[in-house]
Design a protein around this motif. Structure first.
Motif, PDB file in Angstrom:
ATOM      1  N   MET A 112      47.175  60.071  34.787  1.00 58.56           N
ATOM      2  CA  MET A 112      46.920  61.517  34.766  1.00 58.56           C
ATOM      3  C   MET A 112      45.651  61.928  35.518  1.00 58.56           C
ATOM      4  O   MET A 112      45.322  63.115  35.568  1.00 58.56           O
ATOM      5  CB  MET A 112      46.836  62.012  33.317  1.00 58.56           C
ATOM      6  CG  MET A 112      48.089  61.723  32.504  1.00 58.56           C
ATOM      7  SD  MET A 112      48.004  62.539  30.889  1.00 58.56           S
ATOM      8  CE  MET A 112      49.031  61.450  29.901  1.00 58.56           C
ATOM      9  N   ARG A 113      44.910  60.956  36.083  1.00 63.32           N
ATOM     10  CA  ARG A 113      43.738  61.333  36.902  1.00 63.32           C
ATOM     11  C   ARG A 113      43.777  60.581  38.240  1.00 63.32           C
ATOM     12  O   ARG A 113      44.285  61.082  39.218  1.00 63.32           O
ATOM     13  CB  ARG A 113      42.434  61.083  36.140  1.00 63.32           C
ATOM     14  CG  ARG A 113      41.255  61.947  36.599  1.00 63.32           C
ATOM     15  CD  ARG A 113      40.642  61.569  37.942  1.00 63.32           C
ATOM     16  NE  ARG A 113      40.072  60.230  37.949  1.00 63.32           N
ATOM     17  CZ  ARG A 113      39.518  59.677  39.025  1.00 63.32           C
ATOM     18  NH1 ARG A 113      39.422  60.341  40.169  1.00 63.32           N
ATOM     19  NH2 ARG A 113      39.060  58.437  38.984  1.00 63.32           N
ATOM     20  N   ASP A 114      43.300  59.354  38.246  1.00 60.81           N
ATOM     21  CA  ASP A 114      43.197  58.690  39.548  1.00 60.81           C
ATOM     22  C   ASP A 114      44.565  58.372  40.147  1.00 60.81           C
ATOM     23  O   ASP A 114      44.720  58.382  41.366  1.00 60.81           O
ATOM     24  CB  ASP A 114      42.379  57.399  39.409  1.00 60.81           C
ATOM     25  CG  ASP A 114      41.599  57.053  40.663  1.00 60.81           C
ATOM     26  OD1 ASP A 114      41.686  57.819  41.645  1.00 60.81           O
ATOM     27  OD2 ASP A 114      40.907  56.025  40.672  1.00 60.81           O
ATOM     28  N   GLY A 115      45.563  58.110  39.290  1.00 61.32           N
ATOM     29  CA  GLY A 115      46.907  57.784  39.788  1.00 61.32           C
ATOM     30  C   GLY A 115      47.410  58.876  40.725  1.00 61.32           C
ATOM     31  O   GLY A 115      47.709  58.620  41.900  1.00 61.32           O
ATOM     32  N   LEU A 282      32.534  49.148  36.091  1.00 63.09           N
ATOM     33  CA  LEU A 282      32.488  48.489  37.400  1.00 63.09           C
ATOM     34  C   LEU A 282      33.573  49.163  38.222  1.00 63.09           C
ATOM     35  O   LEU A 282      34.761  48.934  38.010  1.00 63.09           O
ATOM     36  CB  LEU A 282      32.740  46.986  37.244  1.00 63.09           C
ATOM     37  CG  LEU A 282      32.787  46.156  38.526  1.00 63.09           C
ATOM     38  CD1 LEU A 282      31.501  46.310  39.335  1.00 63.09           C
ATOM     39  CD2 LEU A 282      33.016  44.678  38.184  1.00 63.09           C
ATOM     40  N   LYS A 283      33.122  50.030  39.119  1.00 67.54           N
ATOM     41  CA  LYS A 283      34.051  50.929  39.810  1.00 67.54           C
ATOM     42  C   LYS A 283      34.219  50.475  41.246  1.00 67.54           C
ATOM     43  O   LYS A 283      33.333  50.658  42.076  1.00 67.54           O
ATOM     44  CB  LYS A 283      33.484  52.354  39.752  1.00 67.54           C
ATOM     45  CG  LYS A 283      34.273  53.407  40.509  1.00 67.54           C
ATOM     46  CD  LYS A 283      33.623  54.764  40.268  1.00 67.54           C
ATOM     47  CE  LYS A 283      34.096  55.829  41.246  1.00 67.54           C
ATOM     48  NZ  LYS A 283      35.519  56.132  41.118  1.00 67.54           N
ATOM     49  N   ASP A 284      35.375  49.889  41.506  1.00 64.81           N
ATOM     50  CA  ASP A 284      35.681  49.394  42.849  1.00 64.81           C
ATOM     51  C   ASP A 284      36.604  50.425  43.495  1.00 64.81           C
ATOM     52  O   ASP A 284      37.813  50.250  43.562  1.00 64.81           O
ATOM     53  CB  ASP A 284      36.355  48.023  42.702  1.00 64.81           C
ATOM     54  CG  ASP A 284      36.766  47.420  44.033  1.00 64.81           C
ATOM     55  OD1 ASP A 284      36.272  47.880  45.081  1.00 64.81           O
ATOM     56  OD2 ASP A 284      37.601  46.494  44.006  1.00 64.81           O
ATOM     57  N   PHE A 311      36.497  47.491  34.091  1.00 69.75           N
ATOM     58  CA  PHE A 311      36.707  47.331  35.540  1.00 69.75           C
ATOM     59  C   PHE A 311      37.778  48.296  36.059  1.00 69.75           C
ATOM     60  O   PHE A 311      38.856  48.420  35.490  1.00 69.75           O
ATOM     61  CB  PHE A 311      37.102  45.877  35.819  1.00 69.75           C
ATOM     62  CG  PHE A 311      37.471  45.582  37.242  1.00 69.75           C
ATOM     63  CD1 PHE A 311      36.681  46.000  38.300  1.00 69.75           C
ATOM     64  CD2 PHE A 311      38.633  44.866  37.532  1.00 69.75           C
ATOM     65  CE1 PHE A 311      37.031  45.728  39.621  1.00 69.75           C
ATOM     66  CE2 PHE A 311      38.990  44.575  38.848  1.00 69.75           C
ATOM     67  CZ  PHE A 311      38.193  45.010  39.892  1.00 69.75           C
ATOM     68  N   HIS A 312      37.452  48.913  37.188  1.00 69.40           N
ATOM     69  CA  HIS A 312      38.361  49.874  37.844  1.00 69.40           C
ATOM     70  C   HIS A 312      38.536  49.470  39.294  1.00 69.40           C
ATOM     71  O   HIS A 312      37.553  49.196  39.981  1.00 69.40           O
ATOM     72  CB  HIS A 312      37.715  51.267  37.768  1.00 69.40           C
ATOM     73  CG  HIS A 312      38.396  52.322  38.589  1.00 69.40           C
ATOM     74  ND1 HIS A 312      39.420  53.095  38.088  1.00 69.40           N
ATOM     75  CD2 HIS A 312      38.204  52.740  39.868  1.00 69.40           C
ATOM     76  CE1 HIS A 312      39.821  53.956  39.035  1.00 69.40           C
ATOM     77  NE2 HIS A 312      39.101  53.755  40.128  1.00 69.40           N
ATOM     78  N   THR A 313      39.786  49.405  39.759  1.00 67.41           N
ATOM     79  CA  THR A 313      39.980  49.087  41.174  1.00 67.41           C
ATOM     80  C   THR A 313      41.177  49.844  41.742  1.00 67.41           C
ATOM     81  O   THR A 313      41.829  50.628  41.041  1.00 67.41           O
ATOM     82  CB  THR A 313      40.127  47.560  41.385  1.00 67.41           C
ATOM     83  OG1 THR A 313      40.104  47.277  42.786  1.00 67.41           O
ATOM     84  CG2 THR A 313      41.425  47.029  40.777  1.00 67.41           C
ATOM     85  N   HIS A 314      41.430  49.656  43.009  1.00 69.56           N
ATOM     86  CA  HIS A 314      42.571  50.277  43.712  1.00 69.56           C
ATOM     87  C   HIS A 314      43.342  49.189  44.445  1.00 69.56           C
ATOM     88  O   HIS A 314      42.756  48.220  44.923  1.00 69.56           O
ATOM     89  CB  HIS A 314      42.066  51.332  44.714  1.00 69.56           C
ATOM     90  CG  HIS A 314      41.555  52.575  44.058  1.00 69.56           C
ATOM     91  ND1 HIS A 314      42.237  53.768  44.067  1.00 69.56           N
ATOM     92  CD2 HIS A 314      40.434  52.812  43.335  1.00 69.56           C
ATOM     93  CE1 HIS A 314      41.560  54.686  43.396  1.00 69.56           C
ATOM     94  NE2 HIS A 314      40.442  54.123  42.937  1.00 69.56           N
ATOM     95  N   ASP A 315      44.644  49.403  44.590  1.00 65.18           N
ATOM     96  CA  ASP A 315      45.507  48.356  45.135  1.00 65.18           C
ATOM     97  C   ASP A 315      45.818  48.538  46.622  1.00 65.18           C
ATOM     98  O   ASP A 315      46.835  48.043  47.115  1.00 65.18           O
ATOM     99  CB  ASP A 315      46.812  48.305  44.318  1.00 65.18           C
ATOM    100  CG  ASP A 315      47.527  46.977  44.467  1.00 65.18           C
ATOM    101  OD1 ASP A 315      46.880  45.992  44.878  1.00 65.18           O
ATOM    102  OD2 ASP A 315      48.741  46.924  44.181  1.00 65.18           O
ATOM    103  N   SER A 347      46.564  53.731  44.779  1.00 65.54           N
ATOM    104  CA  SER A 347      46.351  53.944  43.345  1.00 65.54           C
ATOM    105  C   SER A 347      45.932  52.643  42.657  1.00 65.54           C
ATOM    106  O   SER A 347      45.622  51.645  43.310  1.00 65.54           O
ATOM    107  CB  SER A 347      47.652  54.489  42.731  1.00 65.54           C
ATOM    108  OG  SER A 347      47.534  54.642  41.333  1.00 65.54           O
ATOM    109  N   GLN A 348      45.934  52.662  41.313  1.00 67.33           N
ATOM    110  CA  GLN A 348      45.589  51.458  40.547  1.00 67.33           C
ATOM    111  C   GLN A 348      46.763  50.475  40.541  1.00 67.33           C
ATOM    112  O   GLN A 348      47.905  50.859  40.778  1.00 67.33           O
ATOM    113  CB  GLN A 348      45.254  51.852  39.093  1.00 67.33           C
ATOM    114  CG  GLN A 348      43.825  52.278  38.876  1.00 67.33           C
ATOM    115  CD  GLN A 348      43.498  53.559  39.629  1.00 67.33           C
ATOM    116  OE1 GLN A 348      44.089  54.592  39.396  1.00 67.33           O
ATOM    117  NE2 GLN A 348      42.580  53.479  40.565  1.00 67.33           N
ATOM    118  N   PRO A 349      46.474  49.197  40.213  1.00 73.27           N
ATOM    119  CA  PRO A 349      47.560  48.240  40.043  1.00 73.27           C
ATOM    120  C   PRO A 349      48.446  48.597  38.844  1.00 73.27           C
ATOM    121  O   PRO A 349      48.107  49.459  38.035  1.00 73.27           O
ATOM    122  CB  PRO A 349      46.843  46.905  39.844  1.00 73.27           C
ATOM    123  CG  PRO A 349      45.407  47.189  39.699  1.00 73.27           C
ATOM    124  CD  PRO A 349      45.145  48.590  40.119  1.00 73.27           C
TER     125      PRO A 349
HETATM  126 ZN    ZN Z   1      39.351  55.221  41.572  1.00 73.76          ZN
END
Ligand code: ZN
Ligand code: BTN
Ligand code: 3PY
Length: 633
Positions: A112-115, A282-284, A311-315, A347-349
């Motif tokens: 609902m946000r970064d996705g 930890l924002k990647d 931990f936050h990342t993007h794929d 987006s995220q994994p």
């Molecule tokens: Zn992000």
């Protein structure tokens, strides 16, 4: 009649109208009081049905005959105990202690946000979120949190979706009372692109906590802890959870990128701990952390800092799932993922795959995969409605390790490049983005610093300038405003400062401010601003939410209010009707208040008359209604 007056007015037709125009043109209000909300919503539907929506014009359309997304049915009755209950009963520190003590890998759902920020240009509407929120409360109560607010969503809600971001938050909070909500806060930049005065940041955090945010992920776009303290203190003060956050850039395994090495990140983590964070974020944001590096970094952070790590990342590269598993192995406490239908790419994994990947291991998440599938099926139907905002990105791209663009910026910058006619030269833009980063001294690139790098890169590619030419003290160049602003020190300072050469060149000798920008900004008189805003809104009472919206984005907020006065509660329209209007014979319903539903049937669309107007024939709750709108095509 008000809308007719407005739509015919030359200032409106020239597209320069603002609320100010409405205020300065009192004759428009001769009929304003008679407009009920039903008429306003019909006027909106009529206008979009005849003229189309400016945002979807020329873009891909959803498949014909798509049904309204159907959320999974949920049992009513007592909700399972979730993280929000723990927060309410025992407080923020107890949540952090519990995170460290338990063994499951905790998950935040970012859909609902970064996705949608990273896949659909942030265009997801509240109604599509609120309808599935009860299913989260009932079926996914073991989630650590649901990220559903902040970042770019605040601005986009007012600016493009014609809806109030605060109401979104309030409704989600009410529908998911047992699961923590989470927001992304750009520290002193709030949810905007510039530094706000300290008391504006404080007021914003306070209001977000009251309206419904439980976890605040606070970051600074140059990783300057000094510039995060005001926001972090305000979160702690509110009793909510402060996730003090490192933005990850570079590569700790690469000896040529020694500026951002393991020691740098551990040092920043300790500073955030000392600054009062409950959790270490930890924002990647670009997805640069590779699996082996994640193993090292998470291990070091867990050993040297007392905080739980999230931990936050993007794929974007396609390898983020492996990084998540490596981080889990190394003991990370929580990770972000997006529901399957909103995962992958920028987006995220994929949340469901992480849950299954860890099944029957000692980090088993405990989440019910059947429920995840049900909810993801709903998201799949939602995503299909937003075809106009898909980026068309076809495959993972290791090029991200070259340019280091954040997932939330990537598709945006691509669209900007397209609009400048640079679509064919995308790989040049990517290379130039990397050059600009080096020219600025190798900085963290995340909103708003990423926008500065992007602006500069686009300027260089469109004007055919190389880095050497830009840096050459002999040539005179005019730089984008955002570049001047950043080098003046208005976003704060990166580690080691900006290189003196480029500062001199851009500021043409003017001295930059090296202190915290907020230190030099006068506090805003909140009550005077409220009174002034109320006056601008025809004496309407201004509550704290509206005041905070205005303080973040004065013009965007006023434009929103102006349109709201014309079009009413369009947030309650189904997404298809909002972006495409209705076809003759179609019926929809829109619940404009709890229990107050408009049943709308569009009967027919007439011919354009000699005044250039079209009559649109409706039935509203069984009563015939005719709305006239200009044909602007
Ligand atoms: Zn992000
Ligand atoms: C938006 O601004 O994108 C959403 C609000 C709707 C704007 C309406 S659409 C019909 C009319 N034409 C415009 O260009 N704006 C308004
Ligand atoms: C934002 O600030 O909107 C971001 O998503 C940064 O990653």
């Amino acid at each position: 009649a008000f809308v007719e007056n407005l739509l015919k007015h030359p200032t409106f037709l020239s597209n320069e109208y603002t609320t100010k125009f409405i205020d300065e043109t009192p004759e428009l209000f001769n009929f304003a009081k008679r407009q009920d909300r039903g008429t306003k919503v019909l006027t909106y539907i009529a206008d979009i049905s005849v003229n189309g929506h400016p945002e979807t014009e020329g873009r891909a359309e959803p498949k014909a005959g798509l049904k309204d997304p159907r959320p999974p049915k949920v049992e009513t009755g007592a909700l399972p105990y979730g993280t929000r209950n723990l927060l309410e009963q025992k407080g923020a520190q107890a949540v952090a202690d519990w995170m460290k003590a338990q063994r499951q890998l905790l998950l935040t759902d970012t859909t609902m946000r970064d996705g949608h920020q990273s896949l659909l240009a942030t265009r997801m509407r509240s109604i599509d979120m609120i309808r599935v929120a009860p299913a989260y409360a009932q079926s996914l109560s073991q989630l650590f949190s649901v990220e559903c607010w902040g970042g770019a969503t605040f601005d986009v809600a007012y600016r493009f979706l014609q809806e109030c971001p605060w109401q979104r938050l309030r409704d989600l909070r009410e529908a998911m009372p047992n699961v923590m909500t989470q927001m992304l806060l750009r520290a002193s930049n709030g949810v905007g692109y510039t530094n706000y005065p300290d008391n504006v940041v404080q007021a914003f955090v306070k209001q977000a906590a009251i309206t419904g945010v439980d976890v605040f992920r606070v970051f600074d776009s140059l990783n300057w802890v000094e510039n995060m303290r005001v926001a972090m203190d305000a979160v702690v003060e509110s009793g909510k959870i402060c996730e003090g956050t490192i933005c990850y850039t570079g590569d700790i395994m690469d000896p040529d990128r020694a500026k951002y090495d393991l020691k740098y990140y551990v040092g920043m983590a300790k500073d955030l701990e000392a600054a009062g964070a409950h959790i270490l974020g930890l924002k990647d944001m670009a997805g640069l952390l590779k699996p082996a590096a994640a193993r090292q970094l998470v291990k070091a952070l867990k050993e040297e800092v007392g905080l739980p790590v999230h931990f936050h990342t993007h794929d974007t590269s396609g390898i983020a799932g492996a990084t998540i598993l490596a981080a889990a192995d190394a003991g990370v406490d929580a990770v972000d993922a997006a529901m399957d239908a909103f995962s992958g790419g920028t987006s995220q994994p994929c949340l469901g795959s992480i849950v299954e990947g860890l099944r029957n291991t000692d980090r088993d998440t405990g989440l019910d995969i059947a429920k995840i599938r049900e909810i993801s099926d709903y998201w799949e139907q939602v995503r299909a409605q937003y075809a106009a905002f898909e980026s068309g990105l076809q495959a993972p791209a290791s090029e991200v390790y070259l340019h280091e663009m954040p997932g939330g910026q990537f598709t945006n910058l691509k669209a900007q490049a397209r609009s400048l006619g640079l679509e064919e030269r995308w790989h040049e833009v990517a290379q130039t983005y990397a050059d600009v980063n080096q020219m600025f001294g190798d900085i963290v690139k995340v909103t708003p610093s990423s926008k500065v790098v992007g602006d500069m890169a686009l300027m260089m590619v469109s004007q055919g300038l190389s880095r050497e030419e830009v840096e050459d003290p002999q040539t005179d160049l005019s730089f984008p405003d955002s570049v001047v602003d950043m080098l003046r020190g208005n976003l704060g300072q990166p580690p080691g400062g900006f290189p003196a050469g480029i500062v001199d060149k851009v500021l043409k000798g003017e001295k930059p401010n090296l202190e915290r920008p907020g230190k030099h900004l006068e506090p805003v008189d909140l009550e005077a601003t409220r009174a002034e805003l109320s006056q601008q809104l025809e004496g309407k009472a201004v509550d704290d939410e509206d005041l905070n919206g205005y303080l973040m984005y004065p013009k965007v907020f006023l434009d929103y209010m102006g349109r709201h006065r014309q079009y009413g509660p369009v947030r309650s329209l189904p997404t298809r009707a909002f972006f495409y209007g209705m076809e003759p014979g179609e019926e929809i319903s829109a619940e404009i208040d709890p229990g107050k539903t408009l049943e709308i049937r569009l009967q027919a669309i007439g011919e354009t008359d000699e005044n250039g107007e079209v009559k649109v024939f409706f039935e509203l709750n069984g009563q015939p209604r005719v709305i006239r709108v200009p044909n602007r095509l």
